[in-house]
Design a protein around this motif. Structure first.
Motif, PDB file in Angstrom:
ATOM      1  N   VAL A 158       0.821  -1.214   0.000  1.00  0.00           N
ATOM      2  CA  VAL A 158       0.000   0.000   0.000  1.00  0.00           C
ATOM      3  C   VAL A 158       0.855   1.264   0.000  1.00  0.00           C
ATOM      4  CG1 VAL A 158      -1.763   1.287   1.278  1.00  0.00           C
ATOM      5  CG2 VAL A 158      -1.873  -1.202   1.179  1.00  0.00           C
ATOM      6  N   PHE A 159       1.943   1.240   0.756  1.00  0.00           N
ATOM      7  CA  PHE A 159       2.814   2.404   0.833  1.00  0.00           C
ATOM      8  C   PHE A 159       3.934   2.306  -0.193  1.00  0.00           C
ATOM      9  CE2 PHE A 159       1.163   2.307   5.253  1.00  0.00           C
ATOM     10  CZ  PHE A 159       0.651   3.599   5.306  1.00  0.00           C
ATOM     11  N   GLN A 160       4.371   3.451  -0.646  1.00  0.00           N
ATOM     12  CA  GLN A 160       5.513   3.522  -1.536  1.00  0.00           C
ATOM     13  C   GLN A 160       6.746   3.933  -0.738  1.00  0.00           C
ATOM     14  OE1 GLN A 160       4.835   6.143  -4.874  1.00  0.00           O
ATOM     15  NE2 GLN A 160       6.069   4.890  -6.236  1.00  0.00           N
ATOM     16  N   THR A 161       7.897   3.489  -1.175  1.00  0.00           N
ATOM     17  CA  THR A 161       9.169   3.886  -0.592  1.00  0.00           C
ATOM     18  C   THR A 161      10.050   4.435  -1.707  1.00  0.00           C
ATOM     19  OG1 THR A 161       9.781   1.540  -0.768  1.00  0.00           O
ATOM     20  CG2 THR A 161       9.171   2.345   1.410  1.00  0.00           C
ATOM     21  N   LEU A 162      11.090   5.151  -1.322  1.00  0.00           N
ATOM     22  CA  LEU A 162      11.985   5.708  -2.334  1.00  0.00           C
ATOM     23  C   LEU A 162      12.613   4.603  -3.171  1.00  0.00           C
ATOM     24  CD1 LEU A 162      13.689   8.452  -0.152  1.00  0.00           C
ATOM     25  CD2 LEU A 162      12.163   8.849  -2.107  1.00  0.00           C
ATOM     26  N   LEU A 163      13.004   3.528  -2.495  1.00  0.00           N
ATOM     27  CA  LEU A 163      13.606   2.373  -3.154  1.00  0.00           C
ATOM     28  C   LEU A 163      12.790   1.142  -2.828  1.00  0.00           C
ATOM     29  CD1 LEU A 163      17.358   3.077  -2.257  1.00  0.00           C
ATOM     30  CD2 LEU A 163      16.209   3.582  -4.421  1.00  0.00           C
ATOM     31  N   ARG A 164      12.948   0.095  -3.609  1.00  0.00           N
ATOM     32  CA  ARG A 164      12.217  -1.153  -3.387  1.00  0.00           C
ATOM     33  C   ARG A 164      13.106  -2.308  -3.815  1.00  0.00           C
ATOM     34  NH1 ARG A 164       6.696  -2.549  -2.914  1.00  0.00           N
ATOM     35  NH2 ARG A 164       6.059  -0.376  -3.133  1.00  0.00           N
ATOM     36  N   MET A 165      12.978  -3.433  -3.100  1.00  0.00           N
ATOM     37  CA  MET A 165      13.745  -4.608  -3.490  1.00  0.00           C
ATOM     38  C   MET A 165      13.151  -5.214  -4.756  1.00  0.00           C
ATOM     39  SD  MET A 165      16.165  -4.638  -1.384  1.00  0.00           S
ATOM     40  CE  MET A 165      16.918  -6.160  -1.961  1.00  0.00           C
ATOM     41  N   PRO A 166      13.993  -5.616  -5.713  1.00  0.00           N
ATOM     42  CA  PRO A 166      13.487  -6.175  -6.966  1.00  0.00           C
ATOM     43  C   PRO A 166      12.993  -7.602  -6.795  1.00  0.00           C
ATOM     44  CG  PRO A 166      15.870  -6.302  -6.931  1.00  0.00           C
ATOM     45  CD  PRO A 166      15.463  -5.586  -5.671  1.00  0.00           C
ATOM     46  N   ARG A 167      12.410  -8.138  -7.838  1.00  0.00           N
ATOM     47  CA  ARG A 167      11.912  -9.516  -7.811  1.00  0.00           C
ATOM     48  C   ARG A 167      13.020 -10.490  -7.447  1.00  0.00           C
ATOM     49  NH1 ARG A 167       9.116 -12.596 -12.924  1.00  0.00           N
ATOM     50  NH2 ARG A 167       7.165 -11.738 -12.137  1.00  0.00           N
ATOM     51  N   SER A 168      14.187 -10.323  -7.988  1.00  0.00           N
ATOM     52  CA  SER A 168      15.343 -11.132  -7.629  1.00  0.00           C
ATOM     53  C   SER A 168      16.554 -10.211  -7.522  1.00  0.00           C
ATOM     54  CB  SER A 168      15.600 -12.232  -8.668  1.00  0.00           C
ATOM     55  OG  SER A 168      15.822 -11.670  -9.948  1.00  0.00           O
ATOM     56  N   ASN A 213      19.707  -8.639  -4.620  1.00  0.00           N
ATOM     57  CA  ASN A 213      19.729  -8.091  -3.264  1.00  0.00           C
ATOM     58  C   ASN A 213      20.111  -6.619  -3.205  1.00  0.00           C
ATOM     59  OD1 ASN A 213      22.433  -8.215  -3.858  1.00  0.00           O
ATOM     60  ND2 ASN A 213      22.964  -9.711  -2.268  1.00  0.00           N
ATOM     61  N   GLN A 214      19.974  -5.902  -4.338  1.00  0.00           N
ATOM     62  CA  GLN A 214      20.247  -4.478  -4.351  1.00  0.00           C
ATOM     63  C   GLN A 214      18.964  -3.706  -4.658  1.00  0.00           C
ATOM     64  OE1 GLN A 214      23.146  -3.078  -3.378  1.00  0.00           O
ATOM     65  NE2 GLN A 214      23.736  -5.197  -2.925  1.00  0.00           N
ATOM     66  N   PRO A 215      18.615  -2.721  -3.839  1.00  0.00           N
ATOM     67  CA  PRO A 215      17.386  -1.958  -4.060  1.00  0.00           C
ATOM     68  C   PRO A 215      17.395  -1.223  -5.398  1.00  0.00           C
ATOM     69  CG  PRO A 215      18.308  -1.523  -1.878  1.00  0.00           C
ATOM     70  CD  PRO A 215      19.353  -2.270  -2.642  1.00  0.00           C
ATOM     71  N   VAL A 216      16.182  -1.047  -5.948  1.00  0.00           N
ATOM     72  CA  VAL A 216      16.007  -0.295  -7.191  1.00  0.00           C
ATOM     73  C   VAL A 216      15.045   0.864  -6.902  1.00  0.00           C
ATOM     74  CG1 VAL A 216      16.429  -2.314  -8.631  1.00  0.00           C
ATOM     75  CG2 VAL A 216      14.085  -1.767  -7.927  1.00  0.00           C
ATOM     76  N   PRO A 217      15.059   1.917  -7.724  1.00  0.00           N
ATOM     77  CA  PRO A 217      14.168   3.055  -7.488  1.00  0.00           C
ATOM     78  C   PRO A 217      12.694   2.668  -7.564  1.00  0.00           C
ATOM     79  CG  PRO A 217      15.945   3.666  -8.969  1.00  0.00           C
ATOM     80  CD  PRO A 217      16.008   2.166  -8.819  1.00  0.00           C
ATOM     81  N   PRO A 236      20.659   2.373   1.813  1.00  0.00           N
ATOM     82  CA  PRO A 236      19.706   2.163   0.721  1.00  0.00           C
ATOM     83  C   PRO A 236      18.719   1.027   0.992  1.00  0.00           C
ATOM     84  CG  PRO A 236      21.903   2.489  -0.158  1.00  0.00           C
ATOM     85  CD  PRO A 236      22.047   2.359   1.325  1.00  0.00           C
ATOM     86  N   HIS A 237      19.184  -0.034   1.652  1.00  0.00           N
ATOM     87  CA  HIS A 237      18.278  -1.142   1.995  1.00  0.00           C
ATOM     88  C   HIS A 237      17.206  -0.683   2.982  1.00  0.00           C
ATOM     89  CE1 HIS A 237      21.627  -3.587   0.377  1.00  0.00           C
ATOM     90  NE2 HIS A 237      20.680  -4.444   0.082  1.00  0.00           N
ATOM     91  N   LYS A 238      17.587   0.182   3.925  1.00  0.00           N
ATOM     92  CA  LYS A 238      16.620   0.653   4.912  1.00  0.00           C
ATOM     93  C   LYS A 238      15.546   1.517   4.275  1.00  0.00           C
ATOM     94  CE  LYS A 238      20.117   0.343   8.508  1.00  0.00           C
ATOM     95  NZ  LYS A 238      21.085   1.054   9.380  1.00  0.00           N
ATOM     96  N   LEU A 239      15.910   2.218   3.216  1.00  0.00           N
ATOM     97  CA  LEU A 239      14.929   3.038   2.504  1.00  0.00           C
ATOM     98  C   LEU A 239      13.930   2.197   1.730  1.00  0.00           C
ATOM     99  CD1 LEU A 239      17.042   6.011   1.090  1.00  0.00           C
ATOM    100  CD2 LEU A 239      15.664   5.930   3.178  1.00  0.00           C
TER     101      LEU A 239
END
Length: 534
Positions: free
Chosen positions: A70-80, A82-86, A169-172
């Motif tokens: 429901v909420f958006q974040t600045l970054l999000r973990m991808p489908r596969s 371990n590095q966040p993406v915008p 970045p992971h925390k974001l």
């Protein structure tokens, strides 16, 4: 004019599938074409925790599973990976070699589901609000290293950190960093109840009974701009008090997908029954379960008592006899499959041994049997937890070195009482906030730690954790993380027990199960879809 009155438009391990089940319905449920998902998570509002879906309070996998959608974040973990993406951001990155200044540029035309614009000021508001509310059992530790956050125009946000943190970045990408509408949320108090306003993939409608969530209906948010592709128009999440009731609903077709939490015997049944209506998807998991110690309590204040317990606990028996091999033994806070894992407890204690435990206590002049109470909450962790603690009690008492009792406490009482130091030894679980060994270490140590534990170790707090956070290349932090694990095995402020696997059961015709749960146990409802039935 209101600045928002006008808006321009603008995990996975090796998977195994086994067929089982019965029934003819397709799990369409009561909301027409919605995909119906079953859960027995307990999400409730209490006097002490009145806002279970508020990002400033919520810090458990059940609530985060809802919020993640429901909420958006600045970054999000991808489908596969371990590095966040915008996600809400268009770009993000550190601006210095010390990993102390982090800048993000937002996508243009972002809006909340209520139509209000999402700007850099809302980002600043969201982080300042969590710090202002300072909820004791909340996720503040994930953002507490922020010294200052400021908006540099409508679309630019700059974070100034108190100390270097390569994991920032992971925390974001966690719900602790959820973006809130500054015109809809109070800046200094929690939003009580279950109403939310976000800009994520779905909008949310909830139903409750006795201040507990009974149903959550997710409808695709047409205003969402971000990193994920939503593969359905609506998902209905139904909550069940008992796993057996959820299983019946799956068999009848009243629900089409089940993730949390299948009991071990249900997993075995689904795995071993060769029928064609329900598919079980199994993957490696990162959930851990452990005993926590109040090291100020007289019964376990001596390190020798805690070491003796570590020497006696038979993890193999727990995973085999209680959990039916749906979990695996865990010998460190950092689970297998995570970089820097080492079997520190096995290296220190080896196989369970009464004679070695007796020597530990004798050398420390500890009078036996040691009286101790083990506390747990089956309401939160499932009825199988009672069997687990009965087995732990027997393992300790059969040694003749302990006189252990157990007590089962309702979750609404249990969590705050544990944080207040009312239990000597108590069972807890942990799903990672993000896929880095830091998240199995840092939340447990130092002032403001997740457990509110009185245990302190200056080497861990002041040397090892800060040094690991300076390493943008995470392989360079492995040796320090292994050092932490060895210290924990020696001093035993916590005692790891087992590591979970992840299971998703889906009725015929439901697709995306293998992607529907991330490594941290959070639901990715947007991955679920309908395909051609086998």
């Amino acid at each position: 004019m209101n600045r928002k009155a006008m808006v321009l438009p603008a995990m996975v391990g090796l998977l195994t599938s086994v067929l089982a089940g019965c029934g003819d319905a397709d799990g369409a449920g009561s909301d027409g074409d919605s995909i119906v998902v079953g859960s027995n998570d307990l999400i409730e509002a209490t006097d002490g925790a009145p806002a279970p879906l508020d990002p400033a309070q919520a810090y458990d996998v059940g609530a985060w599973s809802l919020m993640h959608n429901v909420f958006q974040t600045l970054l999000r973990m991808p489908r596969s990976g371990n590095q966040p993406v915008p996600d809400a951001a268009r770009t993000c990155g550190f601006q210095d070699k010390q990993s102390e200044q982090f800048r993000c540029t937002l996508r243009t035309g972002l809006t909340f589901a209520n139509g209000n614009a999402l700007t850099a000021q809302d980002v600043v508001f969201s982080f300042q609000r969590t710090q202002a509310i300072n909820y004791k059992n909340g996720p503040l530790s994930l953002t507490s290293n922020i010294d200052k956050v400021e908006a540099a125009g409508e679309l630019e946000v700059v974070f100034h950190l108190k100390s270097p943190d390569a994991t920032f970045p992971h925390k974001l990408a966690t719900p602790a960093a959820a973006l809130l509408d500054s015109e809809d949320y109070a800046k200094d108090k929690l939003r009580s109840g279950f109403d939310v306003t976000g800009s994520g993939p779905y909008t949310l409608r909830t139903e409750t009974r006795d201040r507990r969530l009974t149903k959550a209906v997710f409808t695709k948010n047409p205003k969402y701009q971000g990193a994920v592709e939503v593969r359905n128009s609506k998902v209905e999440l139904k909550f069940f008090a008992e796993a057996k009731d959820m299983q019946k609903a799956l068999d009848k077709g009243d629900v089409s997908t089940v993730n949390r939490t299948l009991a071990p015997e249900q997993v075995v049944r689904l795995r071993d029954t060769n029928q064609s209506d329900v598919k079980l998807t199994e993957s490696s998991g990162q959930e851990i379960r452990y005993l926590a110690f109040n090291t100020d309590d007289s019964s376990v204040r001596s390190k020798a008592v805690r070491q003796a317990m570590a020497q006696l606990v038979d993890r193999q028996a727990l995973t085999r006899d209680v959990y039916r091999r749906t979990t695996v033994p865990l010998y460190s806070l950092v689970p297998t499959g995570t970089s820097a894992h080492t079997n520190s407890f096995y290296n220190s204690y080896g196989e369970p041994s009464v004679s070695k435990a007796k020597k530990i206590l004798r050398d420390a002049d500890i009078t036996t049997p040691v009286e101790v109470t083990l506390s747990y909450s089956s309401e939160h962790y499932g009825t199988v937890t009672t069997k687990e603690f009965q087995a732990l009690r027997q393992q300790l008492n059969d040694s003749g070195l302990f006189k252990a009792k157990i007590q089962d406490v309702p979750w609404g009482t249990y969590r705050p009482a544990a944080a207040e130091g009312k239990y000597a030894v108590y069972g807890m679980g942990w799903y990672p906030d993000f896929p880095d060994p830091d998240n199995y270490v840092a939340p447990f140590f130092g002032p403001g730690n997740f457990l509110n534990s009185p245990y302190r170790n200056s080497t861990i707090e002041n040397v090892l954790i800060p040094r690991t956070r300076q390493q943008g290349q995470r392989t360079l932090a492995v040796r320090d993380f292994q050092h932490v694990q060895n210290v924990v095995a020696d001093e035993v402020p916590v005692l790891p027990l087992w590591q979970g696997k992840q299971y998703v059961a889906t009725r015929d015709g439901i697709t995306g199960a293998e992607w529907s749960v991330d490594d941290a146990g959070k639901l990715r409802l947007w991955e679920l879809g309908r395909g051609v039935k086998d």
